[in-house]
Design an enzyme around this catalytic site. Structure first.
Site, PDB file in Angstrom:
ATOM      1  N   ASP A 132      25.597  -6.045  17.654  1.00  0.00           N
ATOM      2  CA  ASP A 132      24.240  -6.037  18.269  1.00  0.00           C
ATOM      3  C   ASP A 132      23.802  -7.645  18.463  1.00  0.00           C
ATOM      4  OD1 ASP A 132      24.189  -6.200  15.556  1.00  0.00           O
ATOM      5  OD2 ASP A 132      22.357  -4.854  15.530  1.00  0.00           O
ATOM      6  N   CYS A 133      24.341  -8.157  17.347  1.00  0.00           N
ATOM      7  CA  CYS A 133      23.750  -9.692  17.278  1.00  0.00           C
ATOM      8  C   CYS A 133      24.522 -10.576  18.441  1.00  0.00           C
ATOM      9  CB  CYS A 133      24.318 -10.426  16.162  1.00  0.00           C
ATOM     10  SG  CYS A 133      23.170  -9.686  14.624  1.00  0.00           S
TER      11      CYS A 133
END
Length: 862
Positions: free
Chosen positions: A574-575
């Site tokens: 997700d980062c």
């Protein structure tokens, strides 16, 4: 036979919980509530020189400190990208190439009104100091005051306190103006990422074991740490697992021991209350297993009182379903040094002669220390700590291992394999240290790796490995109005900054704040993992080779974005998705485009962005979703082997709605710009991901948020993920989720939850009752509005109420109040994100204004 075989797997799929389904609601919900003495606490004799310094400044401060205090010679330079590093120091007198001298700092102080600074930094709190009975979350006042001072001193105008926004766009702009003041000089947003109470005591125990070196924790730091711990003590004498948790034996035992090691006397009232709590709960034999492990290291519990952590498990063949390499990386990297220390039977070398340890052995237990039958206490745990009950099969396995450890029939074999297991473990830890530039994946394994290195070099504090470990301790420490704490990571820099720049972009504000746009772009470019000259010159780059990744169970790293810093080195799905979107949003604004054309800032072309896409594509799980750091390597039944009572679902890397949305939307945004780049793979991944997001939706229409509080967060990710993946806004899944959100809108127009939503896996019945506004909170409200507006939900009245709520809660400075804890991990532990109170209201207001139009929402600028 074939029919029966197929029917078995059909029934297994249909009638059992999916691997990544978080389940819920929990049958046994949390009933107790925390309670503190109602008193305002101010840090005594606080050194006003304390400052947060970043990037190259932070490196120079650390290197100078170690050269001066240890009189070391040779290469002790920190490695990895400096960008994003944030540390606290009170030694600003030293003139360096990067930092401001004390005299210059004093000159700047003449240019501003300190009362104005304090008001703007207060987060809406009208009292000085800190009162946990009002709110146990810090407003991050010390850091914010520092940044606001520097902003004004540089000749910039702060937001006008007496000018109130009249429209959502004006409110978003004022919020962005305030938040731009907090941007650090290297282009990231910093903030308090504390919350858990069990991290800091672990560091104090390591400091004590290693001889109390001042270069690790000096007297000023120890004083601030003591202040933090004492301030958060609850009325019953205990401490919770985190700042909003009711008292637990885990939190209480850890902090009690830490305070005693820091010099707080046995007769101190704080210690007396805490000891009474521990004794009431049955003594330290009833604390959680992780606390027991620390007690064993310190010599305050015998190793027979802790269940076996055999390092020889690493010698199993990789195909074995019980190989620890299949575990979720955070659990794996914690139990790796645990296995080394357990297998070595490490104990603080002076434990038998240290009078404080002798005293603690009496203080912590209800019966004489030498009379305790340690092996019979291994499974004991207080109800307060027992979130994930150890299953019967795991207790049986642990009992078998206890016999393996103690029976002489196994001794020859055990000694032979243990030696090999210990060797592999120390080699693996050394690789982790180099891959992360001695930051390590998180604060728990950071401490354990450091103790292991200290043991391995025969307790030599001057060994380069030990020194480099100590040099990275400041990366985890943060100073706020409640004292000095240890963060849950080395910060949340890249994560917060990626979200913030998307909020500016969607509110059409990037070109309104050109310094922000250029600075953040430079920061995110430097933060892409193993993608710059500096990062590729570090030892970490060597470990990107297939031979090392396979040996040490690492996924591909190059091209991903981290949660914190490039030097940390662990990419997350997700980062990476949010970092990719953040960079691409910046590349759409005129400020950055012009900067790239004039070569003022570097270009990020298809190759660099394609490396991020490669990380995302390779992280997609078989179920179509995305986990955090790695692919899921195990099975749901691994949770039957979870040895930690205080955390849930830690054994494998599950697919999450949050990771899946970020990855899906990152793929989608990239594909729109580069449609010919791995076209079929990207399209297929998006299609599979869309179906996963649908599959994980709960029957009531919601999505459970695993990394923040909770359903409003999950619903935003669920709806956004489906829409960015090409799903129609009229699809039943999106409609059902919107109806769920409207059902939970409160009379004042907002939405609210606290950490009990995560803990209980059920929407908090009273919303954010304790620390919000009549059950609502600005962060939850922003998430709900972002979900509804991206779906273009037609109930404009509900949107109006939510927007009006956010505008009414905005402070004169453009900030929003700090309310309850926003983040969570492993189902049961809350964690602080002070950035969220700024980022998401800005984003929600900008999105709602763009989606519905301000007139439709009932606003005009007149």
């Amino acid at each position: 036979s074939l029919v029966l075989y197929l029917y078995f797997f059909y029934a297994l799929d249909k009638y059992t919980q999916a691997v990544s389904d978080p389940g819920g609601p929990r049958e046994h919900k949390i009933q107790r509530k925390p309670k503190w003495f109602d008193k305002n606490v101010v840090i005594e004799n606080f050194n006003q020189n304390w400052r947060c310094v970043v990037a190259e400044d932070a490196h120079e401060v650390t290197e100078n400190r170690f050269m001066e205090e240890k009189e070391l010679t040779g290469n002790i330079a920190l490695t990895g990208e400096p960008a994003g590093r944030q540390i606290w120091t009170s030694s600003i007198e030293t003139t360096t190439a990067h930092t401001t001298t004390k005299d210059q700092h004093d000159d700047k102080q003449k240019n501003y009104d300190e009362s104005l600074v304090q008001e703007m930094a207060s987060g809406g709190r009208r009292y000085k100091g800190f009162n946990p009975a009002v709110n146990p979350n810090s407003a991050d006042r010390i850091f914010r005051a520092q940044q606001i001072r520097d902003y004004i001193a540089a000749g910039n105008e702060p937001p006008k306190l007496n000018k109130w926004p009249k429209t959502p766009s004006e409110a978003a702009k004022k919020g962005a103006h305030f938040y731009s003041m907090l941007l650090t000089k290297d282009g990231h947003w910093a903030g308090d990422y504390g919350g858990p109470h069990f991290l800091l005591p672990g560091l104090v125990i390591a400091w004590y074991i290693m001889g109390q070196p001042e270069m690790m924790l000096d007297k000023e730091q120890c004083a601030l740490i003591k202040h933090y711990m004492i301030t958060h003590q609850q009325a019953d004498g205990g401490w919770g697992m985190h700042i909003e948790s009711p008292s637990t034996m885990f939190g209480t035992t850890m902090i009690y021991v830490a305070l005693r090691l820091l010099g707080v006397g046995i007769d101190n009232i704080v210690i007396q209350r805490s000891r009474a709590y521990i004794k009431y709960e049955g003594g330290a034999i009833k604390t959680a297993s992780w606390a027991k492990f620390y007690l064993c290291l310190l010599g305050c519990m015998e190793w027979e009182g802790h269940n076996s952590v055999p390092p020889e498990m690493w010698l199993l063949p990789n195909w074995c379903p019980f190989h620890p390499g299949r575990m979720w990386c955070h659990a794996r990297m914690v139990y790796l040094p645990m296995g080394y220390l357990y297998g070595s039977r490490f104990v603080y070398p002076q434990a038998e002669t240290d009078p404080l340890i002798s005293s603690l052995r009496q203080e912590l237990y209800c019966t004489p220390y030498k009379s305790i039958p340690w092996i019979k206490t291994r499974h004991m745990v207080a109800d307060t700590d027992n979130y994930s009950h150890i299953p019967l099969i795991m207790k049986i396995a642990q009992n078998c291992l206890a016999r393996y450890e103690s029976w002489s029939i196994f001794q020859s074999f055990r000694e032979w394999v243990r030696e090999k297991g210990l060797k592999f473990s120390i080699d693996y830890m050394a690789a982790e240290d180099l891959q992360t530039n001695f930051i390590d994946i998180g604060p728990v394994n950071k401490v354990f790796n450091m103790i292991s290195a200290f043991h391995h070099v025969d307790y030599n504090l001057d060994d380069p490995k030990v020194v480099k470990h100590m040099m990275r301790i400041p990366d985890y420490l943060w100073v706020a109005e409640d004292g000095m704490k240890m963060q849950g990571y080395n910060g949340s820099q890249a994560w917060d900054t990626s979200f913030a720049v998307q909020a500016f972009h969607e509110s059409n504000l990037l070109d309104e704040f050109p310094h922000v746009a250029k600075s953040v772009y430079k920061y995110l470019e430097r933060t892409q993992i193993l993608s710059t000259h500096t990062s590729q010159s570090s030892p970490a780059f060597e470990y990107e080779a297939d031979v090392f990744r396979n040996k040490y169970f690492r996924h591909v790293s190059q091209g991903g974005w981290p949660f914190s810093t490039s030097a940390h080195g662990w990419p997350i799905s997700d980062c990476t998705g949010e970092g990719l979107k953040g960079v691409m949003c910046l590349m759409e604004c005129d400020t950055v485009r012009n900067g790239i054309q004039t070569k003022e800032i570097p270009a990020l072309g298809e190759e660099r962005l394609g490396n991020a896409i490669n990380v995302i594509l390779t992280l997609q799980n078989e179920d179509g979703g995305w986990a955090t750091y790695e692919n899921n390597r195990g099975y749901r039944w691994y949770e039957q082997l979870n040895p930690s009572e205080v955390f849930g679902d830690i054994m494998i890397d599950y697919s999450y709605v949050e990771c899946s949305m970020a990855s899906l939307s990152g793929l989608s945004k990239f594909h729109a710009t580069y449609p010919k780049h791995r076209t079929k793979e990207v399209q297929f991944a998006i299609a599979r991901g869309r179906e996963f997001v649908k599959s994980i939706q709960r029957s009531d229409g919601s999505w459970y948020g695993s990394w923040a509080c909770c359903f409003c967060y999950g619903c935003w990710f669920g709806i956004e993920g489906l829409i960015r993946a090409g799903e129609s806004k009229d699809c039943p899944e999106i409609k059902k989720c919107c109806e769920f959100l409207l059902k939970h809108q409160r009379p004042n127009g907002g939405w609210g939850e606290d950490f009990t939503s995560c803990y209980d896996k059920d929407y908090a019945a009273n919303g954010m009752e304790a620390y919000g506004d009549r059950g609502s909170g600005v962060v939850n409200t922003a998430w709900a509005l972002m979900a509804l507006s991206v779906a273009e939900y037609p109930n404009v009245d509900a949107i109006k109420k939510g927007v009006r709520y956010l505008m009414n809660r905005q402070l004169p400075s453009g900030d929003w109040p700090q309310e309850g804890v926003a983040g969570v991990f492993n189902r049961a532990c809350g964690i602080t994100y002070t950035a969220y109170r700024n980022v998401f209201p800005i984003w929600a207001l900008g999105r709602c204004a763009a989606t519905y139009g301000e007139e439709a929402l009932g606003f005009t600028s007149k």
